[in-house]
Design an enzyme around this catalytic site. Sequence first.
Site, short mmCIF file in Angstrom:
data_model
loop_
_atom_site.label_atom_id
_atom_site.label_comp_id
_atom_site.label_asym_id
_atom_site.label_seq_id
_atom_site.Cartn_x
_atom_site.Cartn_y
_atom_site.Cartn_z
N ALA A 44 0.85 -1.18 0.00
CA ALA A 44 0.00 0.00 0.00
C ALA A 44 0.89 1.24 0.00
CB ALA A 44 -0.88 -0.01 1.24
N PRO A 45 1.24 1.75 -1.19
CA PRO A 45 2.14 2.91 -1.23
C PRO A 45 1.55 4.14 -0.54
CG PRO A 45 1.29 2.42 -3.43
CD PRO A 45 0.86 1.31 -2.53
N CYS A 46 0.21 4.16 -0.41
CA CYS A 46 -0.45 5.30 0.26
C CYS A 46 0.04 5.46 1.70
CB CYS A 46 -1.96 5.11 0.30
SG CYS A 46 -2.64 4.37 -1.15
N TYR A 65 -0.95 -8.31 2.73
CA TYR A 65 -0.76 -9.74 3.01
C TYR A 65 0.66 -10.11 2.61
CZ TYR A 65 -5.87 -9.91 2.87
OH TYR A 65 -7.20 -9.67 3.09
N ARG A 74 -3.41 -19.49 -1.20
CA ARG A 74 -4.24 -19.28 -2.40
C ARG A 74 -3.71 -20.00 -3.64
NH1 ARG A 74 -5.84 -12.87 -1.50
NH2 ARG A 74 -6.38 -13.14 0.69
N ASN A 303 -8.12 -1.38 -6.79
CA ASN A 303 -8.51 -2.66 -6.19
C ASN A 303 -9.76 -3.23 -6.85
OD1 ASN A 303 -7.01 -3.55 -3.49
ND2 ASN A 303 -6.88 -1.34 -3.66
#
Length: 449
Positions: A44-46, A65, A74, A303
């Site tokens: 999450a670069p934010c 994750y 997964r 997303n």
Amino acid sequence: MSEKANVVVVGGGPAGMTAASRVKRFRPDWRVVVFERSRYVSYAPCGIPYFLGGLAKSIEELVHYPVRVFTEERGIEVHTEAEVVEAGEGYVRARFKDGTERTYEWDKLLIATGARPRIPRIPGTELKGVLTLRTLESAEEAKRTLSQAERVAVVGAGYIGLELADNLVRIGKKVILIELLPHVMPTLDYDMTALVENELVRNGVELHLNETVKEATGNGKVEKIVTDKGEYRVDAVFFATGVAPETALAEMLGVKKGITGAVSVDASMSTNKEGVYAAGDVAETVNLVTGKPDWFPLAPVANKMGYVAGASLAGFKETFPGAVGTAITKVFGLEVGRTGLTEERAVKEGFKPVSATITANTRASYYPGSTRMTVKLIADGSTGQLLGAQVVGADGVLARINALSVLVAKRATVREAFFSDLAYAPPFAPVWDPVIVAARVLLGKLAQS
Ligand code: NAD
């Protein structure tokens, strides 16, 4: 010898990993391979400005994750520090950390390569201490540089520039913020940016508007930033001057780009090339207000595009409807939200905008913690359609801008906004919510226009 995959995803950011996860959910037997240039996926670069400001203690906290969740839980084959260096009809060639290369044939490919920082072509940007933020690795480098720095220039007063300024002041740096335009935040109208500019200055940021950066100078390491108006001694410089879609892979594949420069996709996230999809910051979408293609390099959009692309790659029907560019940020004590078109953009798009700006209490006036909030609404003078909104205040901005975002996306009229059934109780809002007050004032102006 080449390997075979059902789906290859290039780019392990949130869009790529959401899509890969969804394909595996629909098609557990398929081989899904992800290539990611950096060391991290699902990052999450934010969060980077807040990591620099000490609010996130480690870079790992910015990862949604860990890789293990994708590989072990997964069943996705994830290659980090692996770069796709060549691509063509039905294949990609990846270069791994150890320098070896391998070819993978695919049935379907997702371009989820994101966006890259756009920095001005000026001398000195290669100097040590000149930084841009996009990857988590760049955040680690910035943190090391900041530990030796007192005076920091931030070039560009958009979202990243403002969040950086706030966080750098938090850790005791002297911040010099330099913006090319006459105002901060080009996604807001000028009358609203004044509130943000006052807050920056009030918190000790040295704000330089209307100023063009010409050069960074220094002996091996940056020591000075030179503009058309002056020179400033600095120990570090951040360029937060916007981003551009990372379209190199799309170009290799001959995929069509749209008018925004990002990859053109239909609602299923399919490009003009059979079996090739694009999602996230690399792709454009429809602006729900103008009905035209637009580019929104914002995490929630990315997303959801990944979510849609995942279903499409797996052969199921899903569509991404478009977006209105809703965003929120915090600049010291102010929350700043925006959605839809600014008044300036509305004029450019051929509307005849009418706007109203009001300031009102955020809660019942007697209730502790009530503060003032400024709301600007923009509507089309001929139809009364709500085109955009901006909200600035000390708290409660998220609730208002989210309500307005839905109204704008649904092409509601100002009358519909006025009659929208917003929640009320004294601890949260006055009985006439600031949004409703603004709609009422705008209705009056529309009646006269
Ligand atoms: P931005 O487009 O928000 O702002 C860039 C700013 O730099 C603009 O104000 C622009 O006028 C200025 N600028 C451009 N060239 C310049 C120059 N040569 N000298 C001085 N100023 C110059 O871009 P950003 O802040 O780099 O953010 C990148 C992307 O990430 C944006 O698209 C943004 O939407 C997204 N983002 C969003 C959030 C959020 O929603 N809270 C937070 C961080 C980033």
